[in-house]
Design an enzyme around this catalytic site. Structure first.
Site, PDB file in Angstrom:
ATOM      1  CB  CYS A  21      15.583  15.464  43.090  1.00  0.00           C
ATOM      2  SG  CYS A  21      15.271  15.293  44.846  1.00  0.00           S
ATOM      3  CB  CYS A  24      19.233  16.063  47.155  1.00  0.00           C
ATOM      4  SG  CYS A  24      18.239  14.594  46.863  1.00  0.00           S
ATOM      5  CB  CYS A  92      56.114   9.094  67.305  1.00  0.00           C
ATOM      6  SG  CYS A  92      57.794   9.348  67.884  1.00  0.00           S
ATOM      7  CG  ASP A 526      42.073  50.029  29.378  1.00  0.00           C
ATOM      8  OD1 ASP A 526      42.007  51.263  29.522  1.00  0.00           O
ATOM      9  OD2 ASP A 526      43.131  49.381  29.477  1.00  0.00           O
ATOM     10  CG  ASP A 724      45.110  46.129  32.647  1.00  0.00           C
ATOM     11  OD1 ASP A 724      44.283  46.391  33.534  1.00  0.00           O
ATOM     12  OD2 ASP A 724      46.056  46.882  32.366  1.00  0.00           O
ATOM     13  CG  ASP A 728      41.165  48.956  33.010  1.00  0.00           C
ATOM     14  OD1 ASP A 728      41.228  50.190  32.922  1.00  0.00           O
ATOM     15  OD2 ASP A 728      41.818  48.198  32.274  1.00  0.00           O
TER      16      ASP A 728
END
Length: 861
Positions: A21, A24, A92, A526, A724, A728
């Site tokens: 809900c 939560c 290792c 544009d 683009d 812009d």
């Protein structure tokens, strides 16, 4: 001197399980924000994901995961098992654990030296098993993943199926026992005495049937409430736990000690406790089923991610996992196969179905040099391509990330729902206490009647004491007030809307972008690269004596050494007509006027009026045509050959084929359309007239475009800027909804709030339609959710009882609560059938074309 240090924020998406809900959401967000270094946290209930922005120098993903788990929720981590060869000792083991453990997204690493294995728990939204393997490989070990098919999608599906299976199991326990309890409780009514044995109505038998439900299916509510209370948090589970616990506890007390003063033996609410549990679980089960369907769009995108790839190395073909492909690998794709990663075609020819990424249903032809997008489907021929983007850099991965981010964000309209849900639990408990006190001290004595009944039930409340009656109404208020539907209303619709948009190649960067775009009143386009192709081309050649081809060829020869865009357009135009364009013997650029060249001993001039007049060329016969061309928005250049006016060449940026249709559709939607450009007013007006735009903002420098947007906003208008995404950028950022048009492969670089994968500006119309449809769905959901609570809470509190002597039983309250959540979710699912008008129109045209062709063919025969 002030010195400021900026830290780079990073984002991570964490898959969360166990949310039920809106409370939560509040709990997890609060817990995440408490982690040092976390700047913001947004949790999407419907998507079951948390989007966290954090400072990696301070906060770690492991700390965030721990915080979520301590709050009582789960994290859907993925586990991978690797066979690691080459380990020589414990050092290792330590190296691998350290290196892999430091990889962002890795939660736990266990390396077993004797078994040559490494088991890694990681977040699939942050890191992949392929990357983990790469880290181990780079340490100098041979590594192979031993587990197959545990990718993010499988893991998510598995988590959902586990949750569904758990709730289904609870249903199979709760409902059969609940029905027996109900039969036992009501065995004295109607024809039940003839069928229901008497012992089933015994209080101890009812206790024996109810107790397994309380300690089984209902246990989750008590455990989750306890986990929340440990951190000082309350949620819906507390409402359920209080309601179920109160009903069960009072029933047990009145069974064991009927004279204890809690309503007597008539006040045993075993059926309320067990049916309340049954309805709550039924609601959760149905919600989980429908919620899984609501997130179908994102899963469909994830399914597109190919699993395997054919890599050509040293002349041999290897079949490897797609996530192990590296940049610059040469890959082979056969017909019918998915393209594993982004790249550029190196050899071959084919048609590729890109509809799943761009929304374009027609296959796109691909040849050497063309870009291909990972996740798209190769249709006809085989080809080889060179990988340019792999892993998270592919267009598909970025699209998925953008959609997920959009679905994880919150729209401004959700603030109201969050505020209600966040403060609701405490308010409901106060309200329930108030209801109890009112009926205990006043209401019962004023209005109680022995003939009182539950709504939709023959069960009378005869003999119910003041305590039992007051407690009954109090429990009903607790249950019926659950704001689950309020919490689901906005995020579920946003998730469906952003997913639907992605299907059509439209990417919203956030829920706020959807809301902003839905309110847009003005769309500013544009010109160059948006309304136009962005690539000038020769549109007209006017000859004054010589042929048009001669005029164009002379102009091209004069420009062949030029790098001016207009010159490139003339050379391209000449070559398109297969005209020879040799280099001139001499070339001279005259800035601001044109060029002069010598070819085959004759002088060629290309330029404006002043150049011609300065060189004594009579252009009077060409002036009328030149002015006509200029009035059409074209750049007209005079050509002179050997001292005589030869003609005029006009160059212009051509409009995109869908520009006019998009503008017309926007007008029909009631949106004002404007064009902004740095061109001169005459050219700009000519282009605007062609596409139907009546408002022109001309001669605007790039840095001033944002000011023009600001001026419109100052008039109280909501503005969308379409560009683009590069030149812009300031205007896109200033606008209420910046729409960036670009290719899918460059999607991450775009700066707008909305990204159109294709260059088709008709998608601007589709984006606005999707945004409006989504917000319409949000408002519908909020209406149903608030209407439910507004109507049901007074009903549950007994508002109508003085007049009708009817009360809502706790189990009916649980049923109504479940129905409200289900109504909201099902209403959201209606978005699945939504198709933008331009898409419908194109589909109808596509189907109509073959039909017309068939009709014509039939007529000929």
């Amino acid at each position: 001197m002030n010195v400021s240090v900026r830290t780079k924020k990073e984002r991570v998406t964490i898959p969360v399980t166990g949310m039920t809900c809106a409370s939560c959401v509040e709990h997890i967000e609060t817990a995440l924000k408490d982690v040092p270094g976390v700047a913001s946290a947004r949790v999407n209930l419907a998507l079951e994901r948390a989007l966290v922005e954090y400072d990696p120098a301070v906060a770690g993903v492991s700390a965030m995961v721990k915080s979520i788990q301590e709050t009582g929720y789960g994290v859907a981590a993925t586990q991978a098992k690797f066979l690691v060869l080459g380990m020589m000792g414990s050092h290792c083991q330590t190296r691998i654990q350290q290196a892999v453990g430091e990889t962002p997204g890795v939660l736990k690493v266990t390396v077993n030296l004797s078994a040559d294995t490494a088991i890694v728990d990681y977040l699939p939204t942050v890191v992949s098993s392929g990357l983990v393997a790469k880290v181990i490989r780079e340490l100098g070990y041979e590594v192979t993943e031993k587990t197959e098919g545990q990718d993010a999608l499988d893991r998510e599906r598995q988590a959902r199926e586990q949750e569904l299976a758990r709730q289904r199991r609870n249903l199979f326990i709760a409902w059969p026992l609940g029905l027996l309890v109900m039969l036992g409780t009501f065995r004295e009514y109607w024809i039940l005495p003839a069928f229901v044995p008497a012992f089933l109505g015994d209080k101890w038998v009812l206790w024996a049937l109810t107790t397994p439900v309380i300690f089984g299916p209902a246990r989750q509510f008590f455990v989750n409430s306890f986990n929340g209370l440990k951190r000082g948090l309350t949620d819906m589970n507390l409402l359920y736990a209080t309601g179920i616990g109160a009903a069960y506890l009072i029933a047990v007390i009145n069974t064991v000690f009927p004279d204890a003063g809690f309503g007597g033996e008539k006040a045993t609410f075993y059926e309320s406790a067990v049916l309340l549990t049954g309805f709550v679980i039924l609601g959760r089960y149905l919600e989980a089923v429908t919620r899984g369907r609501a997130s179908e769009a994102i899963r469909r995108l994830m399914k597109l991610q190919p699993k395997r790839a054919r890599v050509l190395r040293d002349g041999q073909e290897f079949d490897i996992k797609a996530e192990e492909v590296e940049v610059s690998d040469l890959l082979l794709v056969r017909p019918g196969e998915s393209i594993p990663v982004d790249g550029v075609v190196a050899e071959g020819y084919s048609a590729v179905d890109e509809s799943m990424i761009t929304g374009e249903s027609l296959p796109v032809e691909k040849k050497a040099g063309d870009k291909v997008i990972g996740g798209t489907m190769n249709k006809t021929g085989a080809f080889k391509f060179r990988a340019t983007q792999v892993g998270k850099e592919t267009a598909l991965a970025q699209i998925i990330q953008l959609v997920e981010n959009a679905q994880a964000t919150k729209a401004p309209i959700q603030k109201l729902a969050d505020m209600v849900a966040g403060h609701f639990i405490l308010g409901v408990h106060i309200l329930a206490l108030g209801v109890f006190l009112f009926w205990f001290f006043a209401g019962y004595n004023l209005w109680f009647s022995p003939e009182s009944r539950f709504i939709l039930s023959p069960y009378t409340l005869t003999g119910l004491g003041v305590f039992g009656f007051s407690l009954l109404l109090s429990v009903t208020v607790l249950v019926i007030s659950c704001p689950c539907a309020v919490g689901l209303a906005t995020p579920s619709a946003m998730m469906a809307g952003s997913g639907k948009a992605a299907e059509h190649g439209i990417l919203f960067k956030g829920a706020d972008a959807i809301e902003s775009l839905s309110k847009v009143q003005v769309a500013i386009f544009d010109k160059t690269g948006t309304l136009t192709v962005g690539r000038p081309s020769v549109t007209d050649v006017v000859a004054a004596g010589p042929s048009q081809n001669d005029v164009l060829r002379w102009a091209a020869i004069a420009e062949v050494n030029s790098e001016h865009p207009l010159g490139e357009a003339i050379i391209r135009g000449a070559r398109d007509r297969t005209l020879p364009v040799p280099s001139p013997e001499t070339f001279d650029s005259i800035p601001g006027h044109g060029v002069e060249a010598r070819h085959e001993g004759r002088v060629i001039l290309l330029g404006n009026r002043k150049l011609m007049r300065d060189r004594g060329v009579d252009i009077e016969p060409l002036l009328v045509e030149a002015e006509r061309l200029e009035n059409e928005g074209k750049t007209a250049m005079f050509v002179a050959h050997d001292g005589h006016a030869a003609g005029v060449v006009a160059v212009a940026d051509t409009l995109k084929p869908t520009s006019a249709a998009a503008v017309a559709q926007l007008h029909r939607m009631g949106i004002e359309v404007a064009m902004i450009t740095g061109d001169n007013l005459r050219t700009a007006r000519a282009i605007a007239r062609t596409v139907g735009i009546d408002r022109v903002l001309a001669e605007v420098l790039p840095q001033d475009k944002a000011n023009e947007v600001r001026k419109l906003q100052a008039q109280g208008k909501k503005v969308a800027m379409v560009g683009d995404g590069v030149n812009d950028a300031p205007a896109l950022a200033q606008s209420d909804a910046g729409i960036a048009i670009g290719s899918g492969t460059d999607v991450a670089k775009e700066t707008g709030h909305v990204i159109l994968i294709k260059d088709d500006i008709l998608d601007v119309v589709a984006a606005i339609e999707v945004a409006r449809a989504t917000m319409r769905k949000v408002k519908e959901n909020l209406f149903w959710a608030f209407a439910y609570n507004t109507a049901s809470i007074p009903l549950g509190a007994g508002l109508l009882y003085p007049a009708f002597k009817l009360v809502v039983s706790p189990e009916l309250a649980a049923f109504l609560m479940a129905i409200s959540s289900l109504t909201v979710t099902l209403n959201t699912l209606l978005m699945r059938g939504f198709v933008p008008s331009i898409k419908r129109q194109r589909e109808s045209e596509r189907f109509a074309a073959p039909a017309e062709a068939a009709a014509v063919g039939g007529g000929n025969r």
